[in-house]
Design a protein around this motif. Structure first.
Motif, PDB file in Angstrom:
ATOM      1  N   GLY A   3       0.839  -1.191   0.000  1.00 30.21           N
ATOM      2  CA  GLY A   3       0.000   0.000   0.000  1.00 30.21           C
ATOM      3  C   GLY A   3       0.871   1.236   0.000  1.00 30.21           C
ATOM      4  O   GLY A   3       2.086   1.176  -0.147  1.00 30.21           O
ATOM      5  N   ARG A   4       0.231   2.362   0.166  1.00 27.65           N
ATOM      6  CA  ARG A   4       0.956   3.630   0.193  1.00 27.65           C
ATOM      7  C   ARG A   4       0.396   4.471   1.326  1.00 27.65           C
ATOM      8  O   ARG A   4      -0.781   4.393   1.651  1.00 27.65           O
ATOM      9  CB  ARG A   4       0.813   4.357  -1.131  1.00 27.65           C
ATOM     10  N   LEU A   5       1.270   5.279   1.891  1.00 27.73           N
ATOM     11  CA  LEU A   5       0.885   6.263   2.887  1.00 27.73           C
ATOM     12  C   LEU A   5       1.061   7.625   2.246  1.00 27.73           C
ATOM     13  O   LEU A   5       2.128   7.936   1.703  1.00 27.73           O
ATOM     14  CB  LEU A   5       1.775   6.161   4.128  1.00 27.73           C
ATOM     15  N   ARG A   6       0.025   8.430   2.307  1.00 22.71           N
ATOM     16  CA  ARG A   6       0.064   9.768   1.697  1.00 22.71           C
ATOM     17  C   ARG A   6      -0.308  10.784   2.769  1.00 22.71           C
ATOM     18  O   ARG A   6      -1.387  10.705   3.360  1.00 22.71           O
ATOM     19  CB  ARG A   6      -0.915   9.824   0.535  1.00 22.71           C
ATOM     20  N   VAL A   7       0.602  11.727   3.016  1.00 21.56           N
ATOM     21  CA  VAL A   7       0.384  12.774   4.008  1.00 21.56           C
ATOM     22  C   VAL A   7       0.405  14.113   3.290  1.00 21.56           C
ATOM     23  O   VAL A   7       1.362  14.427   2.585  1.00 21.56           O
ATOM     24  CB  VAL A   7       1.485  12.746   5.101  1.00 21.56           C
ATOM     25  N   VAL A   8      -0.655  14.879   3.477  1.00 22.38           N
ATOM     26  CA  VAL A   8      -0.761  16.205   2.861  1.00 22.38           C
ATOM     27  C   VAL A   8      -0.706  17.250   3.967  1.00 22.38           C
ATOM     28  O   VAL A   8      -1.464  17.172   4.937  1.00 22.38           O
ATOM     29  CB  VAL A   8      -2.074  16.348   2.065  1.00 22.38           C
ATOM     30  N   GLY A  43      10.076   7.090  -1.367  1.00 26.80           N
ATOM     31  CA  GLY A  43       8.829   7.786  -1.672  1.00 26.80           C
ATOM     32  C   GLY A  43       9.033   9.008  -2.532  1.00 26.80           C
ATOM     33  O   GLY A  43      10.068   9.194  -3.162  1.00 26.80           O
ATOM     34  N   ARG A  44       7.999   9.847  -2.535  1.00 25.83           N
ATOM     35  CA  ARG A  44       8.012  11.080  -3.321  1.00 25.83           C
ATOM     36  C   ARG A  44       7.635  12.250  -2.425  1.00 25.83           C
ATOM     37  O   ARG A  44       6.802  12.111  -1.532  1.00 25.83           O
ATOM     38  CB  ARG A  44       6.993  10.994  -4.454  1.00 25.83           C
ATOM     39  N   LEU A  45       8.233  13.394  -2.701  1.00 27.13           N
ATOM     40  CA  LEU A  45       7.893  14.641  -2.025  1.00 27.13           C
ATOM     41  C   LEU A  45       7.475  15.634  -3.091  1.00 27.13           C
ATOM     42  O   LEU A  45       8.225  15.901  -4.024  1.00 27.13           O
ATOM     43  CB  LEU A  45       9.101  15.174  -1.240  1.00 27.13           C
ATOM     44  N   GLU A  46       6.258  16.147  -2.961  1.00 20.58           N
ATOM     45  CA  GLU A  46       5.730  17.101  -3.934  1.00 20.58           C
ATOM     46  C   GLU A  46       5.418  18.408  -3.219  1.00 20.58           C
ATOM     47  O   GLU A  46       5.136  18.411  -2.024  1.00 20.58           O
ATOM     48  CB  GLU A  46       4.445  16.565  -4.558  1.00 20.58           C
ATOM     49  N   HIS A  47       5.446  19.503  -3.958  1.00 18.86           N
ATOM     50  CA  HIS A  47       5.098  20.792  -3.370  1.00 18.86           C
ATOM     51  C   HIS A  47       4.359  21.646  -4.384  1.00 18.86           C
ATOM     52  O   HIS A  47       4.411  21.401  -5.585  1.00 18.86           O
ATOM     53  CB  HIS A  47       6.354  21.533  -2.901  1.00 18.86           C
ATOM     54  N   VAL A  60       3.715  14.096   0.984  1.00 17.59           N
ATOM     55  CA  VAL A  60       4.673  13.013   1.180  1.00 17.59           C
ATOM     56  C   VAL A  60       3.945  11.719   0.832  1.00 17.59           C
ATOM     57  O   VAL A  60       2.878  11.443   1.379  1.00 17.59           O
ATOM     58  CB  VAL A  60       5.180  12.957   2.644  1.00 17.59           C
ATOM     59  N   ASP A  61       4.498  10.947  -0.092  1.00 21.48           N
ATOM     60  CA  ASP A  61       3.879   9.696  -0.533  1.00 21.48           C
ATOM     61  C   ASP A  61       4.946   8.604  -0.453  1.00 21.48           C
ATOM     62  O   ASP A  61       5.963   8.679  -1.138  1.00 21.48           O
ATOM     63  CB  ASP A  61       3.375   9.861  -1.962  1.00 21.48           C
ATOM     64  N   VAL A  62       4.724   7.607   0.419  1.00 18.25           N
ATOM     65  CA  VAL A  62       5.719   6.545   0.614  1.00 18.25           C
ATOM     66  C   VAL A  62       5.040   5.180   0.558  1.00 18.25           C
ATOM     67  O   VAL A  62       3.876   5.032   0.931  1.00 18.25           O
ATOM     68  CB  VAL A  62       6.465   6.687   1.964  1.00 18.25           C
ATOM     69  N   PRO A  63       5.768   4.165   0.085  1.00 20.71           N
ATOM     70  CA  PRO A  63       5.215   2.812   0.075  1.00 20.71           C
ATOM     71  C   PRO A  63       5.180   2.238   1.486  1.00 20.71           C
ATOM     72  O   PRO A  63       6.036   2.541   2.318  1.00 20.71           O
ATOM     73  CB  PRO A  63       6.202   2.035  -0.807  1.00 20.71           C
ATOM     74  N   VAL A  64       4.145   1.427   1.750  1.00 20.29           N
ATOM     75  CA  VAL A  64       3.981   0.774   3.040  1.00 20.29           C
ATOM     76  C   VAL A  64       3.679  -0.688   2.808  1.00 20.29           C
ATOM     77  O   VAL A  64       2.783  -1.024   2.050  1.00 20.29           O
ATOM     78  CB  VAL A  64       2.812   1.428   3.826  1.00 20.29           C
ATOM     79  N   ASP A  65       4.437  -1.556   3.461  1.00 19.95           N
ATOM     80  CA  ASP A  65       4.147  -2.989   3.394  1.00 19.95           C
ATOM     81  C   ASP A  65       3.110  -3.308   4.457  1.00 19.95           C
ATOM     82  O   ASP A  65       3.247  -2.936   5.601  1.00 19.95           O
ATOM     83  CB  ASP A  65       5.413  -3.814   3.654  1.00 19.95           C
ATOM     84  N   GLN A  66       2.085  -4.029   4.063  1.00 18.11           N
ATOM     85  CA  GLN A  66       1.011  -4.387   5.003  1.00 18.11           C
ATOM     86  C   GLN A  66       1.170  -5.832   5.431  1.00 18.11           C
ATOM     87  O   GLN A  66       1.622  -6.668   4.753  1.00 18.11           O
ATOM     88  CB  GLN A  66      -0.345  -4.173   4.372  1.00 18.11           C
TER      89      GLN A  66
END
Length: 66
Positions: A3-8, A43-47, A60-66
């Protein structure tokens, strides 16, 4: 399953200066965040600017292993 974790993170301040370049940033804090997100976490960092008013927006968008 992967999955992915996305923090805005947004603010309603003046926003980033005209011509701001994330790749050319020289601030220590921004350098640490980029290194952690991109190199260490893969992951990726966007602005950019907020879509609904003044201010800045970082994602901030990073992969997460579930």
């Amino acid at each position: 399953m992967d999955g992915r974790l996305r923090v805005v993170v947004e603010d309603d301040g003046r926003g980033l200066p005209e011509g701001f370049d994330l790749d050319g940033g020289s601030g220590l804090g921004l350098t640490i965040v980029r290194t952690l997100v991109e190199s260490e976490l893969g992951g990726r960092l966007e602005h950019g600017r907020r879509e609904d008013g003044p201010g800045s927006r970082f994602v901030v968008d990073v992969p997460v292993d579930q």
